[in-house]
Scaffold this motif. Sequence first.
Motif, PDB file in Angstrom:
ATOM      1  N   ASP A   1      16.124  48.633  37.691  1.00 46.81           N
ATOM      2  CA  ASP A   1      15.017  48.499  36.748  1.00 46.81           C
ATOM      3  C   ASP A   1      15.532  48.051  35.387  1.00 46.81           C
ATOM      4  N   SER A   2      16.574  47.223  35.429  1.00 48.19           N
ATOM      5  CA  SER A   2      17.191  46.778  34.182  1.00 48.19           C
ATOM      6  C   SER A   2      18.123  45.603  34.462  1.00 48.19           C
ATOM      7  N   ALA A   3      18.074  44.605  33.582  1.00 51.08           N
ATOM      8  CA  ALA A   3      19.022  43.492  33.647  1.00 51.08           C
ATOM      9  C   ALA A   3      20.154  43.782  32.672  1.00 51.08           C
ATOM     10  N   GLN A   4      21.324  44.067  33.213  1.00 51.41           N
ATOM     11  CA  GLN A   4      22.465  44.417  32.380  1.00 51.41           C
ATOM     12  C   GLN A   4      23.276  43.164  32.038  1.00 51.41           C
ATOM     13  N   PRO A   5      23.683  42.993  30.774  1.00 57.81           N
ATOM     14  CA  PRO A   5      24.483  41.812  30.403  1.00 57.81           C
ATOM     15  C   PRO A   5      25.804  41.715  31.160  1.00 57.81           C
ATOM     16  N   ASN A   6      26.358  42.873  31.567  1.00 57.89           N
ATOM     17  CA  ASN A   6      27.643  42.869  32.278  1.00 57.89           C
ATOM     18  C   ASN A   6      27.477  43.018  33.780  1.00 57.89           C
ATOM     19  N   ALA A   7      26.290  42.772  34.303  1.00 60.49           N
ATOM     20  CA  ALA A   7      26.058  42.871  35.745  1.00 60.49           C
ATOM     21  C   ALA A   7      26.903  41.842  36.494  1.00 60.49           C
ATOM     22  N   GLY A   8      27.279  42.187  37.709  1.00 59.87           N
ATOM     23  CA  GLY A   8      27.960  41.228  38.579  1.00 59.87           C
ATOM     24  C   GLY A   8      29.446  41.044  38.346  1.00 59.87           C
ATOM     25  N   ILE A   9      30.022  41.803  37.426  1.00 51.88           N
ATOM     26  CA  ILE A   9      31.461  41.667  37.182  1.00 51.88           C
ATOM     27  C   ILE A   9      32.239  42.072  38.435  1.00 51.88           C
ATOM     28  N   SER A  10      33.147  41.221  38.865  1.00 45.93           N
ATOM     29  CA  SER A  10      34.000  41.420  40.046  1.00 45.93           C
ATOM     30  C   SER A  10      33.258  41.250  41.376  1.00 45.93           C
ATOM     31  N   TYR A  11      31.970  40.866  41.323  1.00 50.39           N
ATOM     32  CA  TYR A  11      31.244  40.656  42.575  1.00 50.39           C
ATOM     33  C   TYR A  11      31.842  39.493  43.372  1.00 50.39           C
ATOM     34  N   GLU A  12      32.388  38.506  42.650  1.00 54.23           N
ATOM     35  CA  GLU A  12      32.990  37.373  43.360  1.00 54.23           C
ATOM     36  C   GLU A  12      34.180  37.815  44.196  1.00 54.23           C
ATOM     37  N   LEU A  13      34.904  38.858  43.754  1.00 50.78           N
ATOM     38  CA  LEU A  13      36.047  39.353  44.520  1.00 50.78           C
ATOM     39  C   LEU A  13      35.581  40.022  45.807  1.00 50.78           C
ATOM     40  N   ASP A  14      34.503  40.809  45.714  1.00 45.35           N
ATOM     41  CA  ASP A  14      33.968  41.454  46.913  1.00 45.35           C
ATOM     42  C   ASP A  14      33.466  40.420  47.916  1.00 45.35           C
TER      43      ASP A  14
ATOM     44  N   VAL B   1      34.297  37.394  53.015  1.00 44.86           N
ATOM     45  CA  VAL B   1      34.459  36.122  53.735  1.00 44.86           C
ATOM     46  C   VAL B   1      35.787  36.075  54.483  1.00 44.86           C
ATOM     47  N   VAL B   2      36.863  36.462  53.804  1.00 46.22           N
ATOM     48  CA  VAL B   2      38.193  36.388  54.414  1.00 46.22           C
ATOM     49  C   VAL B   2      38.357  37.442  55.502  1.00 46.22           C
ATOM     50  N   ILE B   3      37.916  38.664  55.220  1.00 47.24           N
ATOM     51  CA  ILE B   3      38.008  39.726  56.220  1.00 47.24           C
ATOM     52  C   ILE B   3      37.188  39.367  57.454  1.00 47.24           C
TER      53      ILE B   3
ATOM     54  N   VAL C   1      43.230  49.399  45.870  1.00 47.29           N
ATOM     55  CA  VAL C   1      43.007  49.388  47.316  1.00 47.29           C
ATOM     56  C   VAL C   1      42.291  48.113  47.747  1.00 47.29           C
ATOM     57  N   LYS C   2      41.228  47.729  47.029  1.00 46.39           N
ATOM     58  CA  LYS C   2      40.484  46.518  47.403  1.00 46.39           C
ATOM     59  C   LYS C   2      41.345  45.267  47.265  1.00 46.39           C
ATOM     60  N   GLY C   3      42.181  45.239  46.217  1.00 46.85           N
ATOM     61  CA  GLY C   3      43.099  44.107  46.068  1.00 46.85           C
ATOM     62  C   GLY C   3      44.070  44.023  47.231  1.00 46.85           C
ATOM     63  N   GLY C   4      44.568  45.174  47.667  1.00 50.25           N
ATOM     64  CA  GLY C   4      45.481  45.208  48.812  1.00 50.25           C
ATOM     65  C   GLY C   4      44.804  44.739  50.086  1.00 50.25           C
ATOM     66  N   VAL C   5      43.532  45.122  50.257  1.00 45.14           N
ATOM     67  CA  VAL C   5      42.778  44.699  51.446  1.00 45.14           C
ATOM     68  C   VAL C   5      42.600  43.182  51.458  1.00 45.14           C
ATOM     69  N   ILE C   6      42.270  42.609  50.292  1.00 48.03           N
ATOM     70  CA  ILE C   6      42.109  41.148  50.200  1.00 48.03           C
ATOM     71  C   ILE C   6      43.427  40.453  50.541  1.00 48.03           C
ATOM     72  N   LEU C   7      44.532  40.952  49.981  1.00 50.97           N
ATOM     73  CA  LEU C   7      45.838  40.357  50.248  1.00 50.97           C
ATOM     74  C   LEU C   7      46.179  40.432  51.730  1.00 50.97           C
ATOM     75  N   LEU C   8      45.917  41.582  52.345  1.00 56.19           N
ATOM     76  CA  LEU C   8      46.200  41.745  53.773  1.00 56.19           C
ATOM     77  C   LEU C   8      45.366  40.783  54.609  1.00 56.19           C
ATOM     78  N   ALA C   9      44.084  40.620  54.231  1.00 57.51           N
ATOM     79  CA  ALA C   9      43.213  39.713  54.978  1.00 57.51           C
ATOM     80  C   ALA C   9      43.699  38.272  54.888  1.00 57.51           C
ATOM     81  N   VAL C  10      44.170  37.866  53.708  1.00 53.41           N
ATOM     82  CA  VAL C  10      44.687  36.496  53.540  1.00 53.41           C
ATOM     83  C   VAL C  10      45.955  36.304  54.367  1.00 53.41           C
TER      84      VAL C  10
END
Length: 324
Positions: A243-256, A261-263, A305-314
Motif C-alpha cells: 500500500d505504498s510506493a517506496q523510492p528504494n523498492a526493488g533493490i537487489s531484485y535483479e540478483l534474485d 534464471v541460472v538455477i 548465502v544467496k551470493g554463494g548460491v548464484i556462484l554455485l549455479a553458474v
Amino acid sequence: MILTQQRTQLAKFQSLIALVLLCIGISLMSDKFLTVDNAWNVMRQISVNICISVGMTLVVLTSGIDLSVGSVLAFCGAITAGLLKSGIELPSNNLYIGFTILGAILVGLIAGALLGLFNGWTITRFKVPPFVATLAMLTIARGLTLLWTKGFPISNLGNSFAYIGTGWFLGIPLPVWISAVVIVSAVVITQKTALGRYIYAIGGNEHASKLSGININKVKLIVYSIAGVLAAVGGIMVTSRLDSAQPNAGISYELDSIAAVVIGGTSLSGGRGTIMGTVLGAIIIGVLNNGLVLLNVSPFWQQVVKGGVILLAVIIDKANSKND
C-alpha cells in the motif's frame, strides 16, 4: 555412454532435487516452515520474482542480461501510485487529470515497456553491451523514481488497489494468479510461436540467425520491452501489497531474478533454458529466503548465502556446457 545418459538425466532434475533437499532441511530446523500460512506467504512473495525472472529468461536466452529490472520495478510502481493518488495537475491550464485504477496500471505498464524498449534500442542501435546498457538504465530509472517521489513514499492508495497484492480469488492469492498468467503466456511464446524460435536461435548463434533472415534487432527490442513490462507488473504488485510506493523498492531484485534464471537451468551464454525451469529456480530462491528468515539468520549472512548460491549455479552451468 550409459554414464553420460545418467548425467544428462540428473542435470534435468538437479533443480527439483535441490528444492526437495532444501525443503527437508528447513523443515527439520523450523516447525513453522511446513504450514499452510507460510506456504501461501512464500507463494505470494515469489510471485513478484517469477514475473521479473520470466522476462529475464527471455533476455538471457538471447545471450543478453537486464540489470535494470529492480529500478524499473520501482519506477513503474511509483508512477502507478502517483497517478492513482494525485493524478496530473496542470495549474497553468487550470487542468486536473484523474486516473482510475486501470488507467494508472496501464500507464505503469507502458512506462515499463518504454524503458525496456530504450534498453533494446541502445543495445541494437549503438551496439552497447547489454551489461553496460542495462546498468546505465538501473541508475537512470532509480533517479527517475527519486525525482517522481521526491524521495518520499506514496502511500494510502485505497483498498481496491491493495486487493491486487493482498486479495484472494478462489482460495488462492491474486498475485499467484497473476504470475500463473505470466508463466502460461511465456510458455506459449517460447514453445508455440515464431518469436520463441527466433529467441532461441539468436542465443544459440546470432550470426547464423542473421544469415537465415531473422530480424535480430526487432526480436531484441521485443524481448527487452517484454522484460520491462514484466518488471512493471512486479512493481505494481509490490506497491499494492505494501500500500505504498517506496523510492528504494526493488533493490537487489535483479540478483534474485538472475539467480532464479541460472538455477533453473538457463545458460548465461544463451540459447538453452526453459520458462518452467526458471519458475522452479524462483521457488528455490523464495524458499531459501523464507527459510533464512525463519531460522533468524542475519540479513548480512543472507546476502552471503544467496551470493554463494548464484556462484554455485553458474559453476554448474559452465560444467554442463562443457559436457554438452
